[in-house]
Write an enzyme that holds these catalytic residues in place. Structure first.
Site, PDB file in Angstrom:
ATOM      1  CG  ASP A 127      15.506  77.672  81.431  1.00 24.37           C
ATOM      2  OD1 ASP A 127      15.502  78.055  82.615  1.00 24.37           O
ATOM      3  OD2 ASP A 127      15.640  78.436  80.462  1.00 24.37           O
ATOM      4  CB  VAL A 136      23.864  82.302  76.948  1.00 20.29           C
ATOM      5  CG1 VAL A 136      24.162  82.623  75.493  1.00 20.29           C
ATOM      6  CG2 VAL A 136      24.535  83.308  77.878  1.00 20.29           C
TER       7      VAL A 136
END
Length: 283
Positions: free
Chosen positions: A84, A234
Site C-alpha cells: 500500500d 482500515v
C-alpha cells in the site's frame, strides 16, 4: 489456505454490489489479528503493508511480507496480500518476488500529467508481472507528516470527469478517490460526499477505493458502499485498539515485563475491530 488475489476479492465484491476490506499490517500481531477477525466474521479480507510500515522495518520488505503471507496461508479465511501507498519504484518492483497480488502505487502528490505518466508505467509493469495496480487521484491527506486536509481545500476532492480520463490514460485496475475521509483519524467523525461517490461510480470504469476509513462512522461506510465503494481501507482503528489495550494493561499492572502479557489482549482487541468492520460490509 492459499493466498487469494486482491483482484479476485474486489471483483467478487463489485459483482455483488458490496465491498471488501483491507487492513494495515505493521507487526506480526496485526497480521494475526486480521486473520483472526476475518475468521470470526466468516469473511475474506486483504492484508496490506504500506511503504511506511516497510520503512519501520528498516526498509526491508522480505521479513514482514513473509510473516504476513505465512499467517494468511495458515488461516481458514480467504486472504489477499497487498502493498500500500508505494512511491518507491524499487519497492514496487520487489512486490512480484514477495507474494503480493496487488500494489497501490501512489503518485497523488505529483502534478496531474506526471501522475498519469508514472502511474501508466507502473500499470504496464504490473501487467507484465501479474500485479493488480491501484492508484489515487485527489488528496485524501493525513498520512504521516501531513496535516489532515479540509474538505474544501483546492484539489482535494476527486473530479469525476478527470477521474474517468485518468483511468483511461493510466489503465489502472482500481482508483482511490478523495470524498471526505482522511488518514490517521482517531475519532469516527468524517462525513463523506455520497453524491460524489455515486457520480464517480457512474464515471469511472474501475472499482473505487476508500482510504482513511478508520475515521468514518458505520452508517457512512454502509452508505459509501451502497453508492459504489468496492474496497475499504482500515489502518488507524487497529492501532487505536492495540494501543488502548496495552495502556489499559500497563495501567493495571505496572510491574510486568513480559510483552506477551499485553500483546495477547492487544491482538484480541484488534481482531474484534477487524470483525466489526467486516460485519459492516455484509450484504
Amino acid at each position: 489456505m492459499p493466498l487469494v488475489s486482491t483482484a479476485e476479492l474486489v471483483s467478487a465484491a463489485t459483482a455483488e454490489n458490496r465491498a471488501t476490506a483491507a487492513f494495515n499490517v505493521i507487526t506480526l500481531e496485526h497480521a494475526e489479528a486480521i486473520a483472526a477477525g476475518a475468521e470470526q466474521a466468516g469473511t475474506p479480507a486483504i492484508l496490506q503493508i504500506s511503504e511506511n510500515a516497510v520503512r519501520f522495518h528498516g526498509g526491508r520488505l522480505s521479513a514482514i511480507a513473509a510473516a504476513t503471507a505465512a499467517v494468511a496461508r495458515a488461516s481458514t479465511a480467504p486472504l489477499a496480500l497487498h502493498l500500500d501507498h508505494v512511491v518507491s519504484l524499487d519497492l514496487l518492483h520487489a512486490a512480484a518476488d514477495e507474494g503480493f497480488g496487488s500494489v497501490m502505487f501512489d503518485a497523488s502528490k505529483l502534478p496531474y500529467q506526471e501522475n498519469v505518466r508514472v502511474t501508466a508505467e507502473a500499470v504496464a509493469w504490473g501487467r507484465a508481472h501479474g500485479i493488480w495496480i491501484e492508484a489515487e487521484l485527489g488528496r485524501v491527506g493525513g498520512k504521516e507528516g501531513e496535516a489532515p486536509l479540509g474538505a474544501h481545500t483546492p484539489g482535494v476532492r476527486t473530479d469525476p470527469a478527470e477521474a474517468a480520463a485518468y483511468a483511461e490514460a493510466t489503465g489502472v485496475d482500481a482508483l482511490a478517490v478523495a470524498v471526505g475521509s482522511s488518514h490517521a483519524m482517531t475519532e469516527r467523525t468524517a462525513s463523506l460526499d455520497h453524491a460524489l461517490i455515486a457520480r464517480l461510480r457512474r464515471s469511472v470504469p474501475v472499482p473505487l477505493v476508500l482510504h482513511g476509513s478508520s475515521g468514518v462512522p458505520d452508517a457512512e461506510i454502509r452508505a459509501a458502499v451502497a453508492a459504489g465503494m468496492a474496497k475499504i481501507n482500515v489502518g488507524t482503528a487497529l492501532n487505536t485498539a492495540f494501543t488502548g489495550s496495552v495502556r489499559e494493561f500497563l495501567a493495571a499492572d505496572g510491574r510486568s515485563v513480559d510483552p506477551r502479557k499485553y500483546l495477547a489482549p492487544a491482538r484480541t482487541a484488534m481482531a474484534g475491530t477487524v470483525a466489526d468492520f467486516l460485519g459492516l460490509l455484509r450484504p
